[in-house]
Write a protein that holds these residues in place. Structure first.
Motif, mmCIF file in Angstrom:
data_model
loop_
_atom_site.group_PDB
_atom_site.id
_atom_site.type_symbol
_atom_site.label_atom_id
_atom_site.label_comp_id
_atom_site.label_asym_id
_atom_site.label_seq_id
_atom_site.Cartn_x
_atom_site.Cartn_y
_atom_site.Cartn_z
ATOM 1 N N UNK A 1 0.799 -1.235 0.000
ATOM 2 C CA UNK A 1 0.000 0.000 0.000
ATOM 3 C C UNK A 1 0.830 1.283 0.000
ATOM 4 N N UNK A 2 1.820 1.433 0.883
ATOM 5 C CA UNK A 2 2.582 2.689 0.847
ATOM 6 C C UNK A 2 3.500 2.819 -0.373
ATOM 7 N N UNK A 3 3.696 1.729 -1.091
ATOM 8 C CA UNK A 3 4.587 1.755 -2.259
ATOM 9 C C UNK A 3 3.848 1.958 -3.577
ATOM 10 N N UNK B 1 -6.426 -3.695 -7.863
ATOM 11 C CA UNK B 1 -5.729 -2.783 -6.952
ATOM 12 C C UNK B 1 -5.485 -1.476 -7.705
ATOM 13 N N UNK B 2 -5.770 -0.339 -7.076
ATOM 14 C CA UNK B 2 -5.568 0.940 -7.757
ATOM 15 C C UNK B 2 -4.146 1.066 -8.323
ATOM 16 N N UNK C 1 -6.409 -10.869 -0.803
ATOM 17 C CA UNK C 1 -5.867 -10.363 0.458
ATOM 18 C C UNK C 1 -6.073 -8.856 0.559
ATOM 19 N N UNK C 2 -5.940 -8.161 -0.574
ATOM 20 C CA UNK C 2 -6.138 -6.705 -0.606
ATOM 21 C C UNK C 2 -7.565 -6.356 -0.174
ATOM 22 N N UNK D 1 -9.300 -2.859 1.743
ATOM 23 C CA UNK D 1 -8.773 -1.829 0.851
ATOM 24 C C UNK D 1 -9.633 -1.733 -0.410
ATOM 25 N N UNK D 2 -9.688 -0.545 -0.994
ATOM 26 C CA UNK D 2 -10.565 -0.349 -2.158
ATOM 27 C C UNK D 2 -9.963 -0.914 -3.440
ATOM 28 N N UNK D 3 -10.835 -1.237 -4.377
ATOM 29 C CA UNK D 3 -10.402 -1.658 -5.700
ATOM 30 C C UNK D 3 -11.008 -0.708 -6.728
ATOM 31 N N UNK D 4 -10.345 -0.622 -7.869
ATOM 32 C CA UNK D 4 -10.874 0.145 -8.999
ATOM 33 C C UNK D 4 -11.606 -0.837 -9.903
#
Length: 188
Positions: free
Chosen positions: A11-13, A33-34, A93-94, A99-102
């Motif tokens: 996430x932070x990367x 994943x965005x 897992x995301x 966590x959001x997805x696009x």
């Protein structure tokens, strides 16, 4: 050797590495994943020059639904001399971590490829066994599917998954970036 990357580490990367999603275009359109770029596993070899170029600029990370296709992709990248991280647990897992997805506009939910394979293989086995009651010998269809699954496990490949990936609901939907769009985005 492939280095695992957890979703907490990913996430932070995001935005600082190139994230490649190797699922089918239909799976990708239904939620990714965005910032992830779609290069289906069966098109990975075509994308190797662009991926080599992208890896020279920033780290690559590879994701799929649960991790197996991403591991296969990383092994192929490693054989081509390209280093990549694998997202442990994949998009599942995301999303499990909240966590959001696009999504591509208008995309319908699509089952993960491994789930599609289990449905089709199980259905063929069951139908072969039922058909054997009416037409003795039809059970050999079930045996052939079982043999195919064993071969799939031994070779870590899946011909049924490749075939299912070509069905209309797994193909790109309008608005889904094409492989050419993805290669242009990563500089290939």
């Amino acid at each position: 050797m492939t280095t695992p990357l957890t979703v907490d580490q990913l996430e932070p990367r995001l935005g600082r590495l190139t994230l490649i999603d190797v699922r089918s275009p239909g799976e990708y359109a239904a939620g990714h994943i965005p910032g992830a770029l779609n290069i289906p596993l069966d098109r990975l070899d075509h994308a190797l020059p662009a991926l080599r170029s992208a890896a020279a600029r920033s780290q690559l990370a590879v994701v799929c639904a649960a991790g197996q296709r991403a591991l296969n992709a990383c092994a192929r990248l490693d054989e081509a001399g390209i280093t990549a991280l694998v997202v442990t647990g994949g998009t599942n897992a995301w999303t499990d971590a909240g966590r959001p997805v696009e999504r591509v506009a208008g995309a319908r939910p699509v089952w993960a490829m491994d789930r599609q394979v289990r449905l089709v293989a199980g259905s063929i086995v069951l139908l072969g066994l039922l058909a054997d009651r009416a037409r003795p010998g039809a059970r050999w269809i079930s045996a052939a599917v079982g043999g195919g699954l064993v071969l799939s496990a031994l070779t870590d490949s899946c011909a049924l998954g490749t075939a299912l990936g070509r069905l209309p609901y797994n193909r790109p939907r309008p608005g889904t970036p094409t492989l050419d769009d993805t290669l242009a985005a990563i500089g290939g």
